[in-house]
Design a protein around this motif. Structure first.
Motif, PDB file in Angstrom:
ATOM      1  N   SER A  89      29.921 -24.040  -4.203  1.00 17.51           N
ATOM      2  CA  SER A  89      29.518 -25.280  -4.855  1.00 17.51           C
ATOM      3  C   SER A  89      28.078 -25.126  -5.338  1.00 17.51           C
ATOM      4  CB  SER A  89      29.646 -26.470  -3.902  1.00 17.51           C
ATOM      5  OG  SER A  89      28.658 -26.417  -2.903  1.00 17.51           O
ATOM      6  N   LYS A  90      27.720 -25.839  -6.389  1.00 20.49           N
ATOM      7  CA  LYS A  90      26.402 -25.650  -6.994  1.00 20.49           C
ATOM      8  C   LYS A  90      25.267 -26.101  -6.076  1.00 20.49           C
ATOM      9  CE  LYS A  90      25.423 -29.799  -9.496  1.00 20.49           C
ATOM     10  NZ  LYS A  90      24.811 -30.330 -10.640  1.00 20.49           N
ATOM     11  N   ASP A  91      25.536 -26.994  -5.132  1.00 18.44           N
ATOM     12  CA  ASP A  91      24.484 -27.473  -4.235  1.00 18.44           C
ATOM     13  C   ASP A  91      24.368 -26.691  -2.934  1.00 18.44           C
ATOM     14  OD1 ASP A  91      23.563 -29.416  -5.957  1.00 18.44           O
ATOM     15  OD2 ASP A  91      24.944 -30.938  -5.187  1.00 18.44           O
ATOM     16  N   MET A  92      25.281 -25.750  -2.694  1.00 17.90           N
ATOM     17  CA  MET A  92      25.192 -24.945  -1.478  1.00 17.90           C
ATOM     18  C   MET A  92      24.060 -23.938  -1.625  1.00 17.90           C
ATOM     19  SD  MET A  92      28.028 -22.620   0.465  1.00 17.90           S
ATOM     20  CE  MET A  92      28.957 -23.981   1.123  1.00 17.90           C
ATOM     21  N   ILE A  93      23.230 -23.846  -0.609  1.00 17.09           N
ATOM     22  CA  ILE A  93      22.097 -22.919  -0.605  1.00 17.09           C
ATOM     23  C   ILE A  93      22.485 -21.666   0.164  1.00 17.09           C
ATOM     24  CG2 ILE A  93      19.694 -22.591   0.114  1.00 17.09           C
ATOM     25  CD1 ILE A  93      19.415 -25.690  -0.083  1.00 17.09           C
ATOM     26  N   ILE A  94      22.287 -20.516  -0.452  1.00 13.37           N
ATOM     27  CA  ILE A  94      22.557 -19.233   0.193  1.00 13.37           C
ATOM     28  C   ILE A  94      21.320 -18.847   0.992  1.00 13.37           C
ATOM     29  CG2 ILE A  94      23.096 -16.798  -0.143  1.00 13.37           C
ATOM     30  CD1 ILE A  94      24.367 -17.666  -2.871  1.00 13.37           C
ATOM     31  N   VAL A  95      21.513 -18.570   2.289  1.00 12.74           N
ATOM     32  CA  VAL A  95      20.408 -18.248   3.189  1.00 12.74           C
ATOM     33  C   VAL A  95      20.663 -16.891   3.835  1.00 12.74           C
ATOM     34  CG1 VAL A  95      19.135 -18.962   5.252  1.00 12.74           C
ATOM     35  CG2 VAL A  95      20.045 -20.698   3.689  1.00 12.74           C
ATOM     36  N   PHE A  96      19.692 -16.003   3.742  1.00 15.18           N
ATOM     37  CA  PHE A  96      19.731 -14.722   4.447  1.00 15.18           C
ATOM     38  C   PHE A  96      18.762 -14.790   5.601  1.00 15.18           C
ATOM     39  CE2 PHE A  96      20.804 -13.298   0.068  1.00 15.18           C
ATOM     40  CZ  PHE A  96      22.046 -12.769   0.336  1.00 15.18           C
ATOM     41  N   THR A  97      19.097 -14.104   6.700  1.00 13.48           N
ATOM     42  CA  THR A  97      18.149 -14.029   7.801  1.00 13.48           C
ATOM     43  C   THR A  97      17.700 -12.589   8.009  1.00 13.48           C
ATOM     44  OG1 THR A  97      19.696 -13.667   9.641  1.00 13.48           O
ATOM     45  CG2 THR A  97      19.317 -15.952   8.950  1.00 13.48           C
ATOM     46  N   VAL A  98      16.468 -12.461   8.483  1.00 11.83           N
ATOM     47  CA  VAL A  98      15.889 -11.163   8.846  1.00 11.83           C
ATOM     48  C   VAL A  98      15.263 -11.304  10.223  1.00 11.83           C
ATOM     49  CG1 VAL A  98      15.467 -10.387   6.471  1.00 11.83           C
ATOM     50  CG2 VAL A  98      13.706 -11.697   7.656  1.00 11.83           C
ATOM     51  N   GLU A  99      15.083 -10.171  10.893  1.00 12.46           N
ATOM     52  CA  GLU A  99      14.505 -10.179  12.246  1.00 12.46           C
ATOM     53  C   GLU A  99      13.077 -10.726  12.243  1.00 12.46           C
ATOM     54  OE1 GLU A  99      14.671  -9.832  16.239  1.00 12.46           O
ATOM     55  OE2 GLU A  99      16.317  -9.263  14.929  1.00 12.46           O
ATOM     56  N   ASN A 100      12.277 -10.282  11.284  1.00  4.03           N
ATOM     57  CA  ASN A 100      10.874 -10.693  11.183  1.00  4.03           C
ATOM     58  C   ASN A 100      10.367 -10.344   9.782  1.00  4.03           C
ATOM     59  OD1 ASN A 100      10.349  -7.864  11.217  1.00  4.03           O
ATOM     60  ND2 ASN A 100      10.314  -7.916  13.455  1.00  4.03           N
ATOM     61  N   LYS A 101       9.075 -10.520   9.533  1.00  2.56           N
ATOM     62  CA  LYS A 101       8.531 -10.249   8.195  1.00  2.56           C
ATOM     63  C   LYS A 101       8.715  -8.798   7.774  1.00  2.56           C
ATOM     64  CE  LYS A 101       5.489 -14.090   7.785  1.00  2.56           C
ATOM     65  NZ  LYS A 101       4.543 -14.686   6.920  1.00  2.56           N
ATOM     66  N   GLU A 102       8.725  -7.887   8.716  1.00  2.67           N
ATOM     67  CA  GLU A 102       8.985  -6.473   8.388  1.00  2.67           C
ATOM     68  C   GLU A 102      10.385  -6.295   7.801  1.00  2.67           C
ATOM     69  OE1 GLU A 102       7.032  -3.565   8.540  1.00  2.67           O
ATOM     70  OE2 GLU A 102       5.492  -5.113   8.627  1.00  2.67           O
TER      71      GLU A 102
ATOM     72  N   GLU B  33      39.536 -18.963   2.410  1.00  6.52           N
ATOM     73  CA  GLU B  33      39.945 -19.974   3.383  1.00  6.52           C
ATOM     74  C   GLU B  33      38.913 -21.056   3.641  1.00  6.52           C
ATOM     75  OE1 GLU B  33      41.028 -17.713   6.825  1.00  6.52           O
ATOM     76  OE2 GLU B  33      42.512 -16.557   5.705  1.00  6.52           O
ATOM     77  N   LYS B  34      37.625 -20.732   3.564  1.00  3.43           N
ATOM     78  CA  LYS B  34      36.630 -21.697   4.037  1.00  3.43           C
ATOM     79  C   LYS B  34      35.558 -22.106   3.042  1.00  3.43           C
ATOM     80  CE  LYS B  34      37.249 -20.453   8.768  1.00  3.43           C
ATOM     81  NZ  LYS B  34      36.763 -20.014  10.018  1.00  3.43           N
ATOM     82  N   LEU B  35      35.227 -21.255   2.079  1.00  3.57           N
ATOM     83  CA  LEU B  35      34.068 -21.553   1.244  1.00  3.57           C
ATOM     84  C   LEU B  35      34.376 -22.038  -0.160  1.00  3.57           C
ATOM     85  CD1 LEU B  35      31.605 -18.710   2.175  1.00  3.57           C
ATOM     86  CD2 LEU B  35      31.314 -21.136   2.555  1.00  3.57           C
ATOM     87  N   SER B  36      35.478 -21.652  -0.701  1.00  4.38           N
ATOM     88  CA  SER B  36      35.769 -21.964  -2.095  1.00  4.38           C
ATOM     89  C   SER B  36      35.744 -23.475  -2.341  1.00  4.38           C
ATOM     90  CB  SER B  36      37.142 -21.403  -2.465  1.00  4.38           C
ATOM     91  OG  SER B  36      37.410 -21.663  -3.812  1.00  4.38           O
ATOM     92  N   ASN B  37      34.857 -23.882  -3.220  1.00  7.00           N
ATOM     93  CA  ASN B  37      34.724 -25.281  -3.636  1.00  7.00           C
ATOM     94  C   ASN B  37      34.517 -26.260  -2.470  1.00  7.00           C
ATOM     95  OD1 ASN B  37      35.031 -24.662  -6.412  1.00  7.00           O
ATOM     96  ND2 ASN B  37      37.216 -24.408  -6.032  1.00  7.00           N
ATOM     97  N   GLU B  38      33.915 -25.784  -1.414  1.00  3.91           N
ATOM     98  CA  GLU B  38      33.624 -26.627  -0.249  1.00  3.91           C
ATOM     99  C   GLU B  38      32.445 -27.532  -0.594  1.00  3.91           C
ATOM    100  OE1 GLU B  38      34.193 -28.460   2.889  1.00  3.91           O
ATOM    101  OE2 GLU B  38      35.302 -26.593   2.957  1.00  3.91           O
ATOM    102  N   GLN B  39      32.649 -28.831  -0.601  1.00  5.39           N
ATOM    103  CA  GLN B  39      31.620 -29.771  -1.030  1.00  5.39           C
ATOM    104  C   GLN B  39      30.741 -30.282   0.117  1.00  5.39           C
ATOM    105  OE1 GLN B  39      31.035 -30.338  -4.247  1.00  5.39           O
ATOM    106  NE2 GLN B  39      32.701 -28.926  -4.704  1.00  5.39           N
ATOM    107  N   GLU B  40      31.217 -30.231   1.334  1.00  4.58           N
ATOM    108  CA  GLU B  40      30.475 -30.860   2.413  1.00  4.58           C
ATOM    109  C   GLU B  40      29.492 -29.930   3.127  1.00  4.58           C
ATOM    110  OE1 GLU B  40      33.727 -30.811   5.925  1.00  4.58           O
ATOM    111  OE2 GLU B  40      34.249 -31.924   4.104  1.00  4.58           O
ATOM    112  N   LEU B  41      29.466 -28.668   2.784  1.00  6.70           N
ATOM    113  CA  LEU B  41      28.551 -27.734   3.424  1.00  6.70           C
ATOM    114  C   LEU B  41      27.290 -27.570   2.593  1.00  6.70           C
ATOM    115  CD1 LEU B  41      31.147 -25.017   4.424  1.00  6.70           C
ATOM    116  CD2 LEU B  41      30.023 -26.643   5.946  1.00  6.70           C
ATOM    117  N   ASN B  42      26.147 -27.500   3.283  1.00  4.29           N
ATOM    118  CA  ASN B  42      24.869 -27.364   2.587  1.00  4.29           C
ATOM    119  C   ASN B  42      24.372 -25.930   2.525  1.00  4.29           C
ATOM    120  OD1 ASN B  42      24.568 -30.176   2.157  1.00  4.29           O
ATOM    121  ND2 ASN B  42      23.895 -30.402   4.269  1.00  4.29           N
ATOM    122  N   TYR B  43      24.732 -25.112   3.522  1.00  5.58           N
ATOM    123  CA  TYR B  43      24.158 -23.766   3.624  1.00  5.58           C
ATOM    124  C   TYR B  43      25.231 -22.725   3.896  1.00  5.58           C
ATOM    125  CZ  TYR B  43      20.070 -26.669   4.453  1.00  5.58           C
ATOM    126  OH  TYR B  43      19.093 -27.620   4.353  1.00  5.58           O
ATOM    127  N   PHE B  44      25.100 -21.599   3.227  1.00  2.00           N
ATOM    128  CA  PHE B  44      25.905 -20.416   3.510  1.00  2.00           C
ATOM    129  C   PHE B  44      24.927 -19.405   4.097  1.00  2.00           C
ATOM    130  CE2 PHE B  44      28.238 -16.560   1.618  1.00  2.00           C
ATOM    131  CZ  PHE B  44      28.998 -16.409   2.764  1.00  2.00           C
TER     132      PHE B  44
END
Length: 121
Positions: free
Chosen positions: A91-104, A49-60
């Motif tokens: 999209s090839k320009d979308m950057i996949i971002v993971f988050t973590v609580e801290n460096k641990e 519904e939201k991500l497939s071939n989405e061109q205007e988003l920079n980050y997932f």
């Protein structure tokens, strides 16, 4: 504090993702945010519904990768490696971002997935 320049360098790079602290994702513009613990069916629907071939988003942004077990992280391993999920491509320009609580939290990322990660904090 995130290294935005390092994050932006990942644009267009296949089979890479970025790891930042949980609170830092708010600094990213034009993003889609999900919780890492989302089930496979919900993730499939999200792509459909939201991500497939989405061109205007920079980050997932996938919040809390350090909060799920290694076997649950496998779906994200495939997502990063192939830049697709269940037949739906990012999209090839979308950057996949993971988050973590801290460096641990970096230690809780599976070794296979971590090999694709760029730590940007």
């Amino acid at each position: 504090m995130i290294d935005k320049e390092l994050i932006e360098l990942q644009k267009g790079c296949s089979a890479t993702c970025v790891v930042i602290c949980n609170e830092d994702y708010k600094e990213l513009d034009s993003k889609v945010i999900i919780n890492a613990s989302i089930n496979d069916n919900e993730l499939h629907n999200y792509f459909k519904e939201k991500l497939s071939n989405e061109q205007e988003l920079n980050y997932f942004v996938i919040i809390g990768i350090d909060k799920i077990n290694e076997s649950e992280q496998n779906k994200y391993y495939q997502l990063v490696k192939d830049r697709e999920y269940s037949g739906y491509k990012l999209s090839k320009d979308m950057i996949i971002v993971f988050t973590v609580e801290n460096k641990e939290g970096l230690k809780k990322i599976s070794k296979e997935l971590y090999n694709f990660c760029v730590v940007a904090f």
